[in-house]
Motif scaffolding. Structure first.
Motif, mmCIF file in Angstrom:
data_model
loop_
_atom_site.group_PDB
_atom_site.id
_atom_site.type_symbol
_atom_site.label_atom_id
_atom_site.label_comp_id
_atom_site.label_asym_id
_atom_site.label_seq_id
_atom_site.Cartn_x
_atom_site.Cartn_y
_atom_site.Cartn_z
ATOM 1 N N TYR A 140 87.711 40.897 86.760
ATOM 2 C CA TYR A 140 87.237 40.602 85.444
ATOM 3 C C TYR A 140 85.737 40.758 84.912
ATOM 4 O O TYR A 140 85.315 40.265 84.097
ATOM 5 N N GLU A 191 95.399 46.986 82.697
ATOM 6 C CA GLU A 191 94.982 45.957 82.133
ATOM 7 C C GLU A 191 96.072 44.568 82.347
ATOM 8 O O GLU A 191 96.951 44.996 82.346
ATOM 9 N N PRO A 207 93.641 41.478 75.826
ATOM 10 C CA PRO A 207 93.300 42.147 77.292
ATOM 11 C C PRO A 207 92.632 40.857 78.065
ATOM 12 O O PRO A 207 91.697 40.173 77.595
ATOM 13 N N CYS A 208 93.008 40.598 79.390
ATOM 14 C CA CYS A 208 92.321 39.629 80.135
ATOM 15 C C CYS A 208 91.996 40.075 81.661
ATOM 16 O O CYS A 208 92.093 39.013 82.461
ATOM 17 N N THR A 232 83.114 42.802 83.315
ATOM 18 C CA THR A 232 82.861 43.732 82.240
ATOM 19 C C THR A 232 82.332 45.163 82.500
ATOM 20 O O THR A 232 81.395 45.412 83.100
ATOM 21 N N GLN A 249 86.323 38.930 74.609
ATOM 22 C CA GLN A 249 87.174 39.957 74.069
ATOM 23 C C GLN A 249 87.776 40.045 72.689
ATOM 24 O O GLN A 249 87.816 40.813 72.046
ATOM 25 N N ASP A 294 86.430 33.294 74.120
ATOM 26 C CA ASP A 294 86.769 34.535 74.894
ATOM 27 C C ASP A 294 86.114 35.649 74.333
ATOM 28 O O ASP A 294 86.175 36.115 73.225
#
Length: 287
Positions: free
Chosen positions: A236, A265, A278-279, A238, A35, A33
Motif C-alpha cells: 500500500y 492493482e 484502486p486499493c 504510495t 486515492q 481515502d
C-alpha cells in the motif's frame, strides 16, 4: 486489476472529495481515502445517515465522530470466513476488504494442490489471509510485531470456527523471525507478506519498504520448500508500481523456481458510479 466482487457483508457504496462511503454489515461508515481525488457529486441520502465519520486532523491523525451508537465490535462474513470489525484510532476497521481477491486465489491454490501446504503469513495484521489459508486446509504460521493485532487474528480464527486448525501465532519482528527459521531449517510451501511503508519491530527494529523489501525477499527465499506453491506480496506504499513487485519476484523466486508471475492493482467496485477504486498493489508468483 484484481477486484473483490463477491462480498455480501461489505459494500463500497459511493466515493468523492477524498472520502468513501462503506457498508460493513449493517453499519455505514464514512472514511477518508487519498486515492479519491474526484468530486463528490451529491452529498445526500446515506452520506448524511452514517453511523460514524472519520475526520482527519490538520495536525495529523484524526478521530471518529460517531453519529449513532455502535457496539464495540461487530462481525462480517466473507464466504465461510468471519471477522470482527472495530473502528480504530487510525481510521481503519481491522480488515481490508479488497484483500478478498487474494483470499479467494490462495484458497483455490491450496485446495487444488492435493498435498499438505505449510503457509507463512508475515506482517499478518488481523489475519485475513491466515483465516483464508487455514480454511482451505493449510498449516499456517502467523507473524506480526503488534501483540494486539495477533490477538485480534486469534479471535478471527475462532470466530470462523477454525480454532482446531494447525495455526501458530507469533508476535515478533518478521525479519528476525525469518532468519531464525532459516537457522532452524524450517521450510514453507507458500509465503504471504503485506509489508508496511515504514515500521518498527518489538525491539525498535526499523523497516523502510524501499530499502528493506528486496533483501527481505532474498531472506524468504532461504525458507521456501523444494516445491513451493506460491508467494504473494501486497503493498500500500504510495509510488510503488506493480511492475516493481513483478521485477523483484522475477529476480528472486522466479529465477530459482520458474513458474509464473502476475502483478497489478487491487480494487473494489463502487456501487453508485460503477467505477473501481484502486486499493493497493500485489505481486503473485505461482508454480
Amino acid at each position: 486489476m484484481y477486484v473483490a466482487r463477491d462480498w455480501k457483508d461489505y459494500e463500497l457504496i459511493d466515493t468523492g472529495a477524498g472520502e468513501k462511503l462503506e457498508r460493513w454489515g449493517d453499519v455505514i461508515l464514512r472514511r477518508p481515502d487519498p486515492q479519491i481525488i474526484w468530486p463528490l457529486e451529491k452529498e445526500t441520502g446515506k452520506w448524511r445517515e452514517v453511523h460514524g465519520h472519520y475526520h482527519r486532523s490538520s495536525a495529523g491523525g484524526g478521530e471518529w465522530d460517531m453519529k449513532k451508537q455502535l457496539p464495540d465490535r461487530w462481525t462480517v462474513s466473507y464466504d465461510k470466513l468471519k471477522f470482527h470489525i472495530r473502528p480504530t484510532n487510525f481510521k481503519h476497521t481491522g480488515l481490508f476488504p479488497e484483500q478478498a481477491a487474494n483470499w479467494r486465489w490462495m484458497m483455490d491454490k491450496i485446495a487444488a494442490a492435493n498435498r499438505p501446504i505449510k503457509v507463512l503469513n508475515l506482517f499478518a495484521y488481523t489475519g485475513g489471509a491466515t483465516v483464508a489459508a487455514a480454511s482451505a486446509g493449510a498449516d499456517v504460521v502467523h507473524v506480526d510485531a503488534a501483540k494486539g493485532m495477533v490477538q485480534w487474528a486469534k479471535e478471527n480464527l475462532a470466530l470462523s470456527g477454525l480454532s482446531d486448525r494447525p495455526v501458530r501465532f507469533i508476535t515478533d519482528d518478521v525479519f528476525k523471525f525469518v532468519q531464525r527459521e532459516e537457522r532452524r531449517g524450517n521450510k514453507y510451501d507458500a509465503i504471504i507478506m503485506d509489508p508496511p511503508s515504514y515500521g518498527r519491530g518489538p525491539g525498535g527494529e526499523m523497516w523502510k519498504l524501499e530499502s528493506s523489501l528486496y533483501p527481505f525477499l532474498e531472506s524468504c527465499m532461504k525458507i521456501l520448500s523444494d516445491n513451493p506453491l506460491f508467494m504473494l506480496v501486497n503493498s500500500y506504499t504510495t509510488g510503488i508500481s506493480p511492475t516493481v513487485l513483478n521485477n523483484m519476484l522475477s529476480m528472486t523466486v522466479s529465477r530459482k523456481y520458474g513458474g509464473s508471475i502476475s502483478a497489478g492493482e487491487l480494487g473494489l467496485p463502487i456501487t453508485t458510479s460503477g467505477m473501481m477504486l484502486p486499493c493497493g498493489i500485489l505481486g503473485r508468483w505461482e508454480s
